[in-house]
Design a protein around this motif. Structure first.
Motif, mmCIF file in Angstrom:
data_model
loop_
_atom_site.group_PDB
_atom_site.id
_atom_site.type_symbol
_atom_site.label_atom_id
_atom_site.label_comp_id
_atom_site.label_asym_id
_atom_site.label_seq_id
_atom_site.Cartn_x
_atom_site.Cartn_y
_atom_site.Cartn_z
ATOM 1 N N LYS A 144 0.841 -1.203 0.000
ATOM 2 C CA LYS A 144 0.000 0.000 0.000
ATOM 3 C C LYS A 144 0.871 1.247 0.000
ATOM 4 C CE LYS A 144 -4.294 1.605 2.205
ATOM 5 N NZ LYS A 144 -5.261 1.302 3.275
ATOM 6 N N ILE A 146 0.162 5.507 0.257
ATOM 7 C CA ILE A 146 -0.763 6.636 0.403
ATOM 8 C C ILE A 146 0.053 7.920 0.320
ATOM 9 C CG2 ILE A 146 -2.431 7.798 1.900
ATOM 10 C CD1 ILE A 146 -2.971 5.103 3.226
ATOM 11 N N LYS A 150 -4.248 10.217 -0.373
ATOM 12 C CA LYS A 150 -4.793 9.537 -1.536
ATOM 13 C C LYS A 150 -4.096 8.192 -1.710
ATOM 14 C CE LYS A 150 -5.351 9.886 -6.551
ATOM 15 N NZ LYS A 150 -5.046 10.681 -7.776
ATOM 16 N N VAL A 151 -4.884 7.128 -1.860
ATOM 17 C CA VAL A 151 -4.321 5.791 -2.049
ATOM 18 C C VAL A 151 -3.795 5.671 -3.478
ATOM 19 C CG1 VAL A 151 -4.780 3.318 -2.056
ATOM 20 C CG2 VAL A 151 -5.851 4.776 -0.321
ATOM 21 N N GLU A 152 -2.476 5.562 -3.614
ATOM 22 C CA GLU A 152 -1.842 5.428 -4.925
ATOM 23 C C GLU A 152 -1.662 3.969 -5.324
ATOM 24 O OE1 GLU A 152 -1.215 7.852 -6.893
ATOM 25 O OE2 GLU A 152 -1.456 9.579 -5.561
ATOM 26 N N GLU A 154 -2.789 -0.159 -3.753
ATOM 27 C CA GLU A 154 -3.273 -1.100 -2.744
ATOM 28 C C GLU A 154 -3.418 -2.455 -3.406
ATOM 29 O OE1 GLU A 154 -6.392 -1.327 0.952
ATOM 30 O OE2 GLU A 154 -7.025 -0.227 -0.840
ATOM 31 N N GLU A 158 -2.939 -6.702 0.419
ATOM 32 C CA GLU A 158 -3.277 -5.738 1.460
ATOM 33 C C GLU A 158 -4.771 -5.777 1.769
ATOM 34 O OE1 GLU A 158 -2.799 -2.775 4.319
ATOM 35 O OE2 GLU A 158 -1.273 -3.930 3.257
ATOM 36 N N LYS A 159 -5.588 -5.807 0.720
ATOM 37 C CA LYS A 159 -7.039 -5.856 0.923
ATOM 38 C C LYS A 159 -7.437 -7.116 1.679
ATOM 39 C CE LYS A 159 -8.039 -3.245 -3.302
ATOM 40 N NZ LYS A 159 -8.562 -3.342 -4.682
#
Length: 429
Positions: A144, A146, A150-152, A154, A158-159
């Motif tokens: 991940k 960020i 802002k999530v650049e 993932e 990770e999810k």
């Protein structure tokens, strides 16, 4: 390419210095690459294994040790494009800048939890930006990113971790038996595993650095024990020299990488260098050496994927040492049954040796691993072994390897906590 060949190839990675400081510096350097302006603050949260292994570990191109200094160098001079060799270009001036940032209170580290699963979360804040890089399960596996909230990036890993609470799936190596690993190494096209030669090129350069650099001490004594020769007619003494001069060079931070396996340079050294000594002393062929090394790596991985990448026991001695011992049986023309008995001897002897971080003590653990492996092999090949009914030995070699891993995780979670508490208490004194 055979699945096992690909597994080895994917796992072999050069690492400069002990892997954990390299991983910390890599994570920080990666976060820094997304920011501009002067540094306000750097914080690195990490799991207990990462925290412990880097605690007093030597850092490449520096006389300093530890996770705080690794983080500082990562933000000052780390090159994320070089992965675990991210500190390869550090200069004396960079060391001065890193110390200044530490003195100014800009660099902090924290323990995120007691676990054998690798976790690093590096946060870099500047006047203009804030970037967070998360690494899980292997030292350079970014899951991940960020940047300014802002999530650049993932990844699915990770999810899934967030969804399932961090449970790991069974590793694909565990579907194989020891017999199947042996069958693979004896039949795979030699050209398919020729890439393993790179491990010897890298580790031999590190070994020679250990012999030549004035900062080493154990390397010189091991050379003296081996009658002042790199290769003598005593295989075990030569094996201990080649293995542990390289380990010492690595843990004090000399400027040569090791070829890591299962995320560890010391694992990679123990899994290979005694075999190279046997090859030189006994005149085995290069093909025999490469096939033996493949077996050594796979047995190491089999145990390590049960114990966790960073745990409270010394996987270098126990997992890599066991792999190396099985490979010695192979080189001597032994059977799979002899390898199983060798595993019983290893499981009944050094399982439980603690890991108290990547430090000079790793050299002594390497000495113990080589001694245990050679004795375990000698006994087993003469029909002398600890039987299955005793201790943690299983009814099959697969069960024995599994049990060895389980001793570390979940078995030694409390030990891990105690080791970290001892470290933190040392900081207060």
């Amino acid at each position: 390419m055979h699945e096992l060949s690909q597994m080895i190839k994917d796992d072999m990675k050069p690492a400069l210095g002990v892997t954990e400081p390299g991983a910390i510096a890599f994570a920080v350097a990666k976060a820094r690459s997304f920011t501009k302006g002067d540094i306000k603050k750097v914080n690195v949260a990490m799991n207990s294994g990462m925290y412990k292994n880097a605690f007093t570990c030597g850092i490449p191109n520096s006389n300093e040790v530890g996770n705080v200094f690794a983080a500082a160098l990562g933000v000052v001079a780390g090159n994320a494009d070089k992965g675990l060799e991210s500190l390869a270009d550090v200069t004396p001036e960079d060391n001065v800048k890193a110390q200044e940032m530490i003195d100014q209170g800009k660099i902090t580290v924290e323990l995120s939890g007691i676990t054998s699963r690798i976790f690093i979360e590096a946060t870099v804040e500047t006047e203009e930006d804030k970037a967070i890089v998360t690494i899980r399960d292997s030292h350079t596996n970014i899951t991940k990113i960020i940047v300014n909230d802002k999530v650049e990036l993932e990844t699915e890993d990770e999810k899934k971790t967030e969804e399932d609470g961090g449970e790991e799936e069974s590793h694909s190596i565990h579907k194989y038996t020891l017999q199947q690993l042996y069958d693979y190494v004896t039949t795979v096209d030699i050209e398919e595993i020729r890439f393993i030669n790179e491990a010897y090129k890298v580790n031999l350069e590190l070994f020679h650095e250990g012999l030549e650099n004035p900062r080493t001490t154990f390397a010189r004594q091991l050379l003296a024990i081996n009658n002042g020769k790199e290769v003598s007619d005593d295989e075990q003494k030569t094996a201990s020299l080649m293995c542990n001069a390289a380990i010492e060079a690595r843990v004090i931070g000399l400027d040569k990488p090791a070829m890591s396996i299962t995320g560890s340079g010391a694992h990679g050294i123990i899994a290979t260098m005694p075999l190279y000594a046997a090859y030189k002393v006994n005149g085995y062929t290069e093909e025999q050496l490469l096939r033996a090394t493949a077996l050594s790596y796979l047995v190491c991985m089999y145990i390590k994927e049960y114990s966790g990448r960073l745990s409270a026991f010394c996987g270098c001695a126990i997992a890599a040492g066991s792999g190396m011992a099985c490979a010695l049986v192979y080189l001597r023309g032994g059977t799979v049954e002899m390898m199983a008995h060798t595993l019983n001897n290893m499981a009944s002897s050094i399982t439980g040796m603690i890991c108290d971080g990547g430090n000079q003590g790793c050299t002594m653990k390497g000495v113990a691993a080589v001694d245990a492996a050679y004795k375990s092999v000698e006994f087993a090949m003469n029909g002398i072994y600890i039987s299955e009914v005793h201790g943690i030995n299983g009814n099959t070699p697969e069960e024995t390897m599994r049990n060895m891993g389980l001793i570390a995780s979940p078995g030694m979670v409390g030990t891990e906590k105690t080791i970290v508490e001892i470290f933190e208490d040392k900081l207060k004194k």
